[in-house]
Design a protein around this motif. Structure first.
Motif, mmCIF file in Angstrom:
data_model
loop_
_atom_site.group_PDB
_atom_site.id
_atom_site.type_symbol
_atom_site.label_atom_id
_atom_site.label_comp_id
_atom_site.label_asym_id
_atom_site.label_seq_id
_atom_site.Cartn_x
_atom_site.Cartn_y
_atom_site.Cartn_z
ATOM 1 N N LEU A 79 -74.497 -6.601 16.019
ATOM 2 C CA LEU A 79 -73.612 -5.446 15.829
ATOM 3 C C LEU A 79 -72.993 -5.453 14.443
ATOM 4 C CD1 LEU A 79 -71.902 -5.822 19.308
ATOM 5 C CD2 LEU A 79 -73.215 -3.803 18.602
ATOM 6 N N THR A 80 -73.420 -4.523 13.618
ATOM 7 C CA THR A 80 -72.832 -4.338 12.294
ATOM 8 C C THR A 80 -71.407 -3.829 12.451
ATOM 9 O OG1 THR A 80 -74.947 -3.969 11.228
ATOM 10 C CG2 THR A 80 -73.035 -2.904 10.212
ATOM 11 N N ARG A 81 -70.433 -4.509 11.884
ATOM 12 C CA ARG A 81 -69.031 -4.097 12.032
ATOM 13 C C ARG A 81 -68.359 -3.823 10.679
ATOM 14 N NH1 ARG A 81 -66.848 -4.889 16.923
ATOM 15 N NH2 ARG A 81 -65.649 -3.129 16.158
ATOM 16 N N ASN A 88 -80.071 -1.813 25.295
ATOM 17 C CA ASN A 88 -79.770 -0.390 25.121
ATOM 18 C C ASN A 88 -79.270 0.253 26.395
ATOM 19 O OD1 ASN A 88 -79.270 1.884 23.704
ATOM 20 N ND2 ASN A 88 -81.401 2.530 23.478
ATOM 21 N N GLY A 89 -77.969 0.408 26.436
ATOM 22 C CA GLY A 89 -77.345 1.179 27.507
ATOM 23 C C GLY A 89 -77.239 0.453 28.833
ATOM 24 N N PHE A 90 -77.453 -0.855 28.853
ATOM 25 C CA PHE A 90 -77.409 -1.558 30.131
ATOM 26 C C PHE A 90 -75.981 -1.759 30.620
ATOM 27 C CE2 PHE A 90 -81.703 -2.409 28.828
ATOM 28 C CZ PHE A 90 -82.384 -2.251 30.027
ATOM 29 N N GLY A 142 -74.362 -4.495 23.634
ATOM 30 C CA GLY A 142 -73.733 -4.213 22.352
ATOM 31 C C GLY A 142 -72.317 -3.716 22.535
ATOM 32 N N ARG A 143 -72.205 -2.412 22.828
ATOM 33 C CA ARG A 143 -70.873 -1.784 22.882
ATOM 34 C C ARG A 143 -69.963 -2.433 23.924
ATOM 35 N NH1 ARG A 143 -73.829 3.889 22.937
ATOM 36 N NH2 ARG A 143 -75.255 2.492 24.023
ATOM 37 N N LEU A 144 -70.545 -2.881 25.039
ATOM 38 C CA LEU A 144 -69.670 -3.519 26.037
ATOM 39 C C LEU A 144 -69.111 -4.836 25.514
ATOM 40 C CD1 LEU A 144 -71.437 -2.817 29.468
ATOM 41 C CD2 LEU A 144 -69.420 -1.712 28.469
ATOM 42 N N ILE A 154 -87.319 -12.260 17.298
ATOM 43 C CA ILE A 154 -87.615 -11.074 16.485
ATOM 44 C C ILE A 154 -87.256 -9.832 17.278
ATOM 45 C CG2 ILE A 154 -90.056 -11.009 17.238
ATOM 46 C CD1 ILE A 154 -90.662 -10.104 14.260
ATOM 47 N N ARG A 155 -86.702 -8.832 16.576
ATOM 48 C CA ARG A 155 -86.244 -7.616 17.269
ATOM 49 C C ARG A 155 -87.014 -6.378 16.809
ATOM 50 N NH1 ARG A 155 -80.438 -4.554 18.107
ATOM 51 N NH2 ARG A 155 -80.513 -4.826 20.365
ATOM 52 N N PHE A 156 -87.418 -5.553 17.786
ATOM 53 C CA PHE A 156 -88.143 -4.303 17.520
ATOM 54 C C PHE A 156 -87.472 -3.147 18.264
ATOM 55 C CE2 PHE A 156 -91.511 -7.587 17.392
ATOM 56 C CZ PHE A 156 -92.070 -7.329 16.152
HETATM 57 C C1 FMN Z 1 -71.521 -0.537 16.032
HETATM 58 C C2 FMN Z 1 -72.975 -0.889 16.189
HETATM 59 C C3 FMN Z 1 -73.589 -1.689 15.252
HETATM 60 C C4 FMN Z 1 -74.931 -2.087 15.407
HETATM 61 N N1 FMN Z 1 -75.504 -2.940 14.507
HETATM 62 C C5 FMN Z 1 -76.747 -3.432 14.719
HETATM 63 C C6 FMN Z 1 -77.287 -4.443 13.871
HETATM 64 O O1 FMN Z 1 -76.639 -4.931 12.930
HETATM 65 N N2 FMN Z 1 -78.539 -4.883 14.142
HETATM 66 C C7 FMN Z 1 -79.290 -4.403 15.194
HETATM 67 O O2 FMN Z 1 -80.423 -4.837 15.404
HETATM 68 N N3 FMN Z 1 -78.786 -3.452 16.028
HETATM 69 C C8 FMN Z 1 -77.531 -2.984 15.823
HETATM 70 N N4 FMN Z 1 -76.992 -2.085 16.716
HETATM 71 C C9 FMN Z 1 -77.704 -1.776 17.974
HETATM 72 C C10 FMN Z 1 -77.182 -2.703 19.090
HETATM 73 O O3 FMN Z 1 -77.614 -4.039 18.867
HETATM 74 C C11 FMN Z 1 -77.690 -2.268 20.478
HETATM 75 O O4 FMN Z 1 -79.091 -2.241 20.506
HETATM 76 C C12 FMN Z 1 -77.144 -0.887 20.837
HETATM 77 O O5 FMN Z 1 -75.743 -0.837 20.682
HETATM 78 C C13 FMN Z 1 -77.495 -0.508 22.279
HETATM 79 O O6 FMN Z 1 -76.951 -1.434 23.195
HETATM 80 P P1 FMN Z 1 -75.602 -1.088 24.037
HETATM 81 O O7 FMN Z 1 -75.893 0.165 24.801
HETATM 82 O O8 FMN Z 1 -75.427 -2.286 24.926
HETATM 83 O O9 FMN Z 1 -74.498 -0.891 23.059
HETATM 84 C C14 FMN Z 1 -75.671 -1.642 16.531
HETATM 85 C C15 FMN Z 1 -75.045 -0.791 17.461
HETATM 86 C C16 FMN Z 1 -73.710 -0.417 17.319
HETATM 87 C C17 FMN Z 1 -73.057 0.447 18.371
#
Ligand code: FMN
Length: 368
Positions: free
Chosen positions: A27-29, A298-300, A320-322, A229-231
């Protein structure tokens, strides 16, 4: 027969023993300090989330050329390594595990970030048709990137290798290669952004070449059992497209089997994403191509993640968001406790507000 796994069944990912199957997604912050150095506040944020089975760090630039967003961290200077060392030590002291996500943004960068104000680099000179670059002086139009010459590609692989070595120096438990979301490696992989005529373009074998070379270089440093690795096979973020994503991602996942990686991590397309243009790519087919542990994101929710593990569609789930809103997410899931809601206005940049101030579970609730 073994009982079906739940979110709380331990799992081994390569060399990493996870006490549960919840990962903190990268998560990029945008809260790194001057010189893209990790801060004490970042150490606090990750440490609060140390109960994750594994933390994957925010995307981290492997070189100045790989940057393209304000206040995101790097792993190419001594100061950055020292900053990350503090983060990792703190997470380890709290009993956690953390991988660094290796990031080169390619065409999603902007000249204002590049050495000597040069053009961002990409497989081909094709600018994103949607979105804008977020620069130090606000949103600006994307420029048409410069196509990397064939002879420059060993230098790109070397940037990944150097960053992987620096992550090792900082004490991380491993690294995740960021091949998702329309950044450099994804730009090479997909034919919408890769129009090259050399051995890195054209066929899916050629478009996968850079990913496989980077993976080989990084596994040489870490051992494959500490590399993931992430895709994002169906993703269209950053104006990505591919004429046959199922064929492209099936191929690269199959080829990755030769390394024996710790895991592959897939961002699946939700129904909502598909309504907004994402492409449905059948997860079951991709799962068959890759023989190692598979993580999905994604969205779990607690329910849908539990169901996915029960059905065996993946081995673990990243949130992620959670995790942004619930530092103690595993604990809350275990108790089926209420969740804090994420505040989108504080996702990218700012202070400790919306970063380190989400409360952990109220103990009174637990004791009731
Ligand atoms: C604020 C934010 C920053 C993110 N930064 C990255 C990142 O740095 N690298 C990455 O692979 N995905 C990034 N994502 C995607 C998340 O890793 C994740 O796949 C996405 O939030 C969906 O999952 P969630 O529904 O559980 O939030 C980011 C998502 C959000 C919301």
């Amino acid at each position: 027969m073994m009982n079906a796994p739940t979110l709380f069944t331990p799992l081994r990912l390569g060399a990493v023993e996870m006490p549960n199957r919840l990962l903190m997604a990268p998560l990029t912050r945008m809260r790194a300090g001057p010189g893209r150095m990790p801060t004490l506040s970042m150490a606090e944020y990750y440490t609060q989330r140390a109960k994750a089975g594994l933390i994957v760090s925010e995307a981290t630039a492997i070189s100045q050329q790989g940057t393209g967003c304000p206040n995101t961290p790097g792993i190419y200077t001594d100061g950055q390594i020292a900053g990350w060392e503090g983060v990792v030590k703190s997470v380890h002291m709290a009993g956690g595990r953390i991988f660094l996500q290796l990031w080169h943004m390619g065409r999603i960068s902007h000249p204002s970030f590049q050495p000597e104000g040069g053009l961002p680099v990409a497989p081909s000179a094709i600018a994103p048709q949607s979105g804008q670059a977020l620069t130090e002086s606000g949103l600006q139009s994307y420029v048409t990137p410069r196509a990397l010459e064939t002879k420059e590609l060993p230098g790109i692989v070397a940037q990944y290798a150097a960053a992987a070595k620096n992550a090792w120096r900082a004490g991380f438990d491993g690294v995740e290669i960021h091949n998702a979301n329309g950044y450099l490696l994804d730009q090479f992989l997909r034919d919408g952004t890769n129009h090259r005529e050399d051995e890195y373009g054209g066929s899916v074998e050629n478009r996968s070449r850079l990913t496989l070379e980077v993976t080989e270089a990084v596994t040489k440093i870490w051992g494959a059992d500490r590399v993931g690795i992430r895709f994002s096979p169906g993703g269209v973020f950053n104006d990505m497209r591919d004429s046959d994503p199922l064929a492209t991602f099936s191929h690269v996942l199959h080829e990755l089997n030769r390394f024996g990686l710790a895991y592959a991590h897939l961002i699946v397309s939700t129904e909502e994403d598909i309504r907004h243009g994402a492409v449905p790519v059948p997860l079951a087919t991709l799962r068959k191509e890759f023989h190692g542990p598979l993580i999905i994101a994604n969205g779990f929710t607690r329910m849908t993640a539990t169901q996915a593990l029960l059905e065996g569609v993946a081995d673990a789930v990243a949130f992620g968001r959670l995790f942004i809103a619930n530092p103690d997410l595993p604990h809350r899931f275990q108790l089926n406790a209420p969740l804090n809601s994420p505040d989108e206005s504080t996702f990218y940049g700012g202070t400790e507000k919306g970063y380190t101030d989400y409360p952990a579970l109220n103990l009174e609730f637990v004791q009731k």
